[in-house]
Design a protein around this motif. Structure first.
Motif, PDB file in Angstrom:
ATOM      1  N   UNK A  65      19.658  36.758  41.582  1.00  0.00           N
ATOM      2  CA  UNK A  65      19.866  38.173  41.285  1.00  0.00           C
ATOM      3  C   UNK A  65      20.617  38.886  42.418  1.00  0.00           C
ATOM      4  N   UNK A  66      21.646  38.222  42.960  1.00  0.00           N
ATOM      5  CA  UNK A  66      22.470  38.797  44.022  1.00  0.00           C
ATOM      6  C   UNK A  66      23.575  39.618  43.375  1.00  0.00           C
ATOM      7  N   UNK A  67      23.799  40.830  43.879  1.00  0.00           N
ATOM      8  CA  UNK A  67      24.835  41.693  43.313  1.00  0.00           C
ATOM      9  C   UNK A  67      25.540  42.469  44.417  1.00  0.00           C
ATOM     10  N   UNK A  68      26.817  42.697  44.216  1.00  0.00           N
ATOM     11  CA  UNK A  68      27.599  43.578  45.068  1.00  0.00           C
ATOM     12  C   UNK A  68      28.160  44.653  44.160  1.00  0.00           C
ATOM     13  N   UNK A  69      27.836  45.886  44.460  1.00  0.00           N
ATOM     14  CA  UNK A  69      28.250  46.991  43.585  1.00  0.00           C
ATOM     15  C   UNK A  69      29.075  47.994  44.370  1.00  0.00           C
ATOM     16  N   UNK A  70      30.201  48.374  43.798  1.00  0.00           N
ATOM     17  CA  UNK A  70      31.023  49.437  44.368  1.00  0.00           C
ATOM     18  C   UNK A  70      30.659  50.731  43.666  1.00  0.00           C
ATOM     19  N   UNK A  71      30.399  51.752  44.445  1.00  0.00           N
ATOM     20  CA  UNK A  71      30.035  53.050  43.885  1.00  0.00           C
ATOM     21  C   UNK A  71      31.108  54.045  44.296  1.00  0.00           C
ATOM     22  N   UNK A  72      31.730  54.680  43.325  1.00  0.00           N
ATOM     23  CA  UNK A  72      32.763  55.675  43.616  1.00  0.00           C
ATOM     24  C   UNK A  72      32.093  56.985  44.009  1.00  0.00           C
ATOM     25  N   UNK A  73      32.499  57.569  45.131  1.00  0.00           N
ATOM     26  CA  UNK A  73      31.913  58.846  45.532  1.00  0.00           C
ATOM     27  C   UNK A  73      32.306  59.971  44.580  1.00  0.00           C
ATOM     28  N   UNK A  74      31.480  60.999  44.505  1.00  0.00           N
ATOM     29  CA  UNK A  74      31.778  62.163  43.673  1.00  0.00           C
ATOM     30  C   UNK A  74      33.095  62.770  44.146  1.00  0.00           C
ATOM     31  N   UNK A  75      33.997  63.026  43.205  1.00  0.00           N
ATOM     32  CA  UNK A  75      35.280  63.613  43.537  1.00  0.00           C
ATOM     33  C   UNK A  75      36.336  62.600  43.919  1.00  0.00           C
ATOM     34  N   UNK A  76      36.022  61.301  43.809  1.00  0.00           N
ATOM     35  CA  UNK A  76      37.005  60.277  44.177  1.00  0.00           C
ATOM     36  C   UNK A  76      38.185  60.313  43.222  1.00  0.00           C
ATOM     37  N   UNK A  77      39.356  59.974  43.732  1.00  0.00           N
ATOM     38  CA  UNK A  77      40.564  59.942  42.921  1.00  0.00           C
ATOM     39  C   UNK A  77      40.606  58.620  42.164  1.00  0.00           C
TER      40      UNK A  77
END
Length: 83
Positions: A65-77
């Motif tokens: 159950x290994x995961x790498x997640x990218x989270x876009x910041x609020x207001x990202x282009x």
């Protein structure tokens, strides 16, 4: 402190601030902050997994159950991101 074999571990990066969390189950609402550090990381950083035996004896470990997640910041282009 407060966690051991079978624990879930999560690192969250927010620019140069890295926060470490542990959980017994990995379920939402069960994560406990155990520390933060300001680390001069480049925009793209590498990660890895580690296991320790707790002594001089050799140890075998498995990861699931290994995961790498990218989270876009609020207001990202997001228009600038290409698939």
């Amino acid at each position: 402190p407060g966690f051991g074999a079978g624990s879930w571990v999560k690192l969250v990066r927010n620019d140069r601030l890295v926060s470490g969390y542990v959980s017994a189950t990995g379920a939402d609402g069960t994560w406990r902050l155990v520390g933060t550090a300001t680390v001069p990381l480049p925009q793209t950083a590498r990660g890895g997994l580690v296991a320790a035996s707790g002594g001089a004896a050799l140890n075998a470990a498995g990861f699931d159950d290994v995961a790498v997640k990218a989270v876009a910041p609020i207001g990202a282009n997001l228009d600038a991101i290409n698939d």
